[in-house]
Design an enzyme around this catalytic site. Structure first.
Site, short mmCIF file in Angstrom:
data_model
loop_
_atom_site.label_atom_id
_atom_site.label_comp_id
_atom_site.label_asym_id
_atom_site.label_seq_id
_atom_site.Cartn_x
_atom_site.Cartn_y
_atom_site.Cartn_z
CG HIS A 62 -1.83 -1.19 1.30
ND1 HIS A 62 -2.89 -1.41 0.44
CD2 HIS A 62 -1.79 -2.27 2.14
CE1 HIS A 62 -3.47 -2.57 0.76
NE2 HIS A 62 -2.83 -3.11 1.77
CB SER A 108 -3.69 -6.18 0.41
OG SER A 108 -4.48 -5.51 1.37
CD GLU A 134 -3.98 0.11 -2.29
OE1 GLU A 134 -3.25 -0.62 -2.97
OE2 GLU A 134 -4.13 -0.02 -1.06
#
Length: 675
Positions: A62, A108, A134
């Site tokens: 991330h 993720s 994302e």
């Protein structure tokens, strides 16, 4: 309430030949999670993927500063959202290798819930619409608690329950459900509570008009509908305001991140560019010490080597590939690779050298080496020529030895008109100005003298640093040769050809080829100036050599040139065009059709103790002077073990000769001195 949720799921990998890796897996499924929430497959079909598809970058953990690949496929199936991606072999932190080894093995996915239905039976949510923000690659989750669960994304269960209420208590104008509200007319769940609608009892003793129950019921219904509509409007307005606030916050955060990234990029670029500019400035000095400069900036060069390399690569031009096999267009790259190979001792086996050969689509073999070596030598000569101001005005002659005899046919006396026979001696062919009835072919010995410049690179200088400053090193070597040649043409030198146009042995001392002008010398106190009229008068003194304006060049020191700029009769280069300037590099304009060349190698630079005579202006008939060149430029190296450094040497052999000397009123060069 706006909330970004993370859904983690494992993927499969497929390694590529080039070092990259393909991954594939289900980003989301329609299975029920531990809090009884479900993401319906159709939740991804309502536009929530649009923004991600425009720039499908895959991140690592991330982190927006660590892109590692791109999504190559995104498909909604009956089971959920399927995702395919390619991880680049150049991804940071060895991500590609970690994926291959199975250390990193999960997606993720960050998303936002846009719409959902409350499931009363399970006290969960059926998510009907979601927006994908994302996708990141993360480590394989250590237990199932790490997989999808809305409740895990909240700091507390009470916060999670509040989130569910935004869907649980939603008003539906179609009549499917109504939100409970303290202003509602719906009966309370608690008998006798304040929310129960009670029948209003009228006093039997009070005489009142009869109540219209139908009208009263209609009024209550209208008020109820209005209240519901108002409440719905308020709720929608609140939701819209919350969404706009979240969007504004997200935009502000994105803008801040971009600003930080831009600031970092600009800081890096500016720092690298400033370092290159500083190096360039020091290398441009006439007395540049390349070895000392490299040592001075060694730490900075090592720190910013990658940025400088990126700058250099960004300017590389591959447009010349497959264009008829002309290798001369790669001259600068060949020269830089040749110098690097000499410094490192690797020849053409450096990474840079191999990349240049690959770009030119040629292999350095015994067959191609001669051609490439000629290009290298010619390119350095061109680098020297570009830095010269005086030398390009004169013709070069290739010679095969250090001393070459060149026959020169002198002018003749005119033939005689006579009644006597041709056997009379007075009618014999004679040289101009002679009276001996003989005509002799003169000879000029063209001599080429060795010119050398060198620099040092210490043994501990990193190869990458050498690559970064190669253009500056070759430019500095070329400039050293250019300055030396221009000076020697003007005033000679003590170590090669002694005589120049206006002086000898390196001094402007009237001992050169040029004749001293009969004009009044220019006053050194600057009370008189070099004017177009002065230059034209000098040209008149040249006799027959001054007849063709384009063949006469005026060479001026910089101070005299500045005096000439605003004079009537002087035309600068922007007005006459630059065709001639391509042949005469130092040309700055014309005076009555003759080129004007400005140089800093006269007047101030050559002044020394003893108040020497210095040249204010020089008029020269260019075809009468030649530059014999024995061979091209050689760039060679030698490793000095004792000093632990490599010496880089550039050499060439050339000279400067006058073909015909001044005779009578015909003078091929005129020099006007300062008083």
């Amino acid at each position: 309430m706006e909330k970004i949720f993370n859904l983690t799921s494992t993927f499969k990998t497929l390694e590529e030949d080039d070092g990259g890796v393909h991954i594939c897996g289900m980003a989301s499924t329609n299975d029920q999670d531990r809090a009884n929430d479900i993401i319906a497959a159709e939740a991804w079909t309502k536009g929530g993927l649009n923004n991600f598809e425009k720039n499908p970058i895959i991140l690592f953990n991330h982190d927006y500063n660590k892109p590692i690949g791109r999504a190559t496929g995104l498909k909604v199936t009956d089971n959920g959202l399927e995702l395919k991606a390619r991880i680049s072999k150049s991804a940071p932190d060895h991500v590609a290798e970690l994926v291959k080894e199975g250390i990193l093995g999960a997606f993720s996915v960050g998303f936002r819930v846009k719409d959902a239905d409350y499931i009363k039976e399970t006290d969960g949510l059926m998510i009907k619409d979601a927006e994908l923000f994302e996708v990141s690659v993360v480590s394989v989750p250590c237990n199932q608690a790490a997989t999808f669960s809305l409740s895990k994304s909240f700091d507390s269960m009470s916060e999670y329950e509040d989130f569910k209420k935004t869907f649980k208590n939603r008003v539906d104008l179609a009549g499917q459900s109504l939100a409970k509200d303290e202003n509602s007319f719906e009966a309370s769940d608690t008998p006798g509570g304040d929310k129960t609608l009670k029948e209003k009892k009228m006093s039997e003793e009070k005489k009142t008009p009869e109540i219209d129950l139908e009208a009263f019921a209609k009024k209550v219904a209208d008020e109820t509908a209005a209240t519901i509509a108002m409440k719905q409007a308020e709720q929608k307005a609140a939701e819209k305001a919350e969404q706009e606030k979240a969007a504004a916050e997200a935009a502000a955060k994105e803008a801040q991140e971009q600003e930080v990234k831009s600031a970092i990029a600009v800081g890096v670029e500016t720092g690298a560019e400033r370092l290159v500019a500083d190096l360039q400035k020091e290398f441009e000095s006439e007395k540049a010490d390349i070895a000392a400069t490299l040592q001075k900036y060694k730490a900075d060069l090592e720190e910013k080597a990658a940025e400088i390399e990126a700058m250099r690569n960004s300017k590389r031009d591959f447009s010349g590939r497959k264009q008829g096999g002309d290798l001369t267009k790669f001259g600068k790259e060949f020269l830089a690779a040749h110098v690097l190979g000499k410094v490192t001792g690797k020849g053409w086996n450096t990474d840079y050298g191999q990349s240049v050969l690959e770009k030119a689509e040629v292999t350095y073999t015994s067959t191609t080496s001669a051609g490439i070596d000629v290009i290298v030598s010619s390119q350095f000569e061109e680098e020297v020529r570009q830095a010269q101001k005086i030398a390009p005005a004169f013709r070069e002659i290739r010679v095969t030895s250090g001393a070459t005899v060149l026959p020169v046919a002198p002018d003749t006396e005119p033939a005689n008109w006579a009644s006597t026979g041709a056997e009379v001696a007075a009618n014999n062919l004679e040289e101009a100005g002679a009276s001996d009835n003989n005509y002799n072919v003169n000879q000029v010995i063209l001599q080429a003298h060795r010119l050398i410049s060198s620099t040092f690179v210490t043994n501990d200088t990193d190869e990458q640093i050498v690559i970064s400053v190669l253009p500056m090193i070759t430019s500095a070597l070329a400039r050293a040769h250019a300055i030396a040649i221009d000076k020697a043409i003007l005033v000679g030198n003590s170590g090669g050809f002694n005589k120049g146009l206006v002086g000898a042995a390196g001094t402007d001392d009237t001992n050169g080829y040029a004749s001293t002008s009969a004009l009044t010398a220019i006053d050194a106190s600057d009370t008189t100036e070099v004017t177009p009229a002065t230059l034209l008068a000098m040209r008149k003194e040249m006799g027959k050599y001054g007849l063709e304006a384009s063949q006469v060049a005026y060479i001026l020191p910089t101070d005299a040139y500045y005096e000439l700029i605003d004079a009537s009769g002087f035309t600068d280069i922007t007005e006459v065009g630059s065709d001639l300037a391509t042949k005469v590099t130092g040309m700055v304009g014309t005076v009555y059709g003759s080129p004007v060349i400005a140089t800093d190698q006269l007047a101030y630079n050559l002044a020394s103790s003893g108040s020497p005579t210095t040249t204010a202006a020089l008029a020269v008939y260019m075809p009468n002077y030649v530059v014999p060149r024995l061979r091209g430029v050689n760039v060679e190296t030698d490793y000095i073990v004792k000093e632990q450094r490599t010496v880089l040497v550039a050499t060439q052999a050339l000279g400067f000769n006058e073909l015909v000397a001044a005779s009578g009123s015909n003078k091929p060069a005129i020099r006007l001195p300062y008083a």
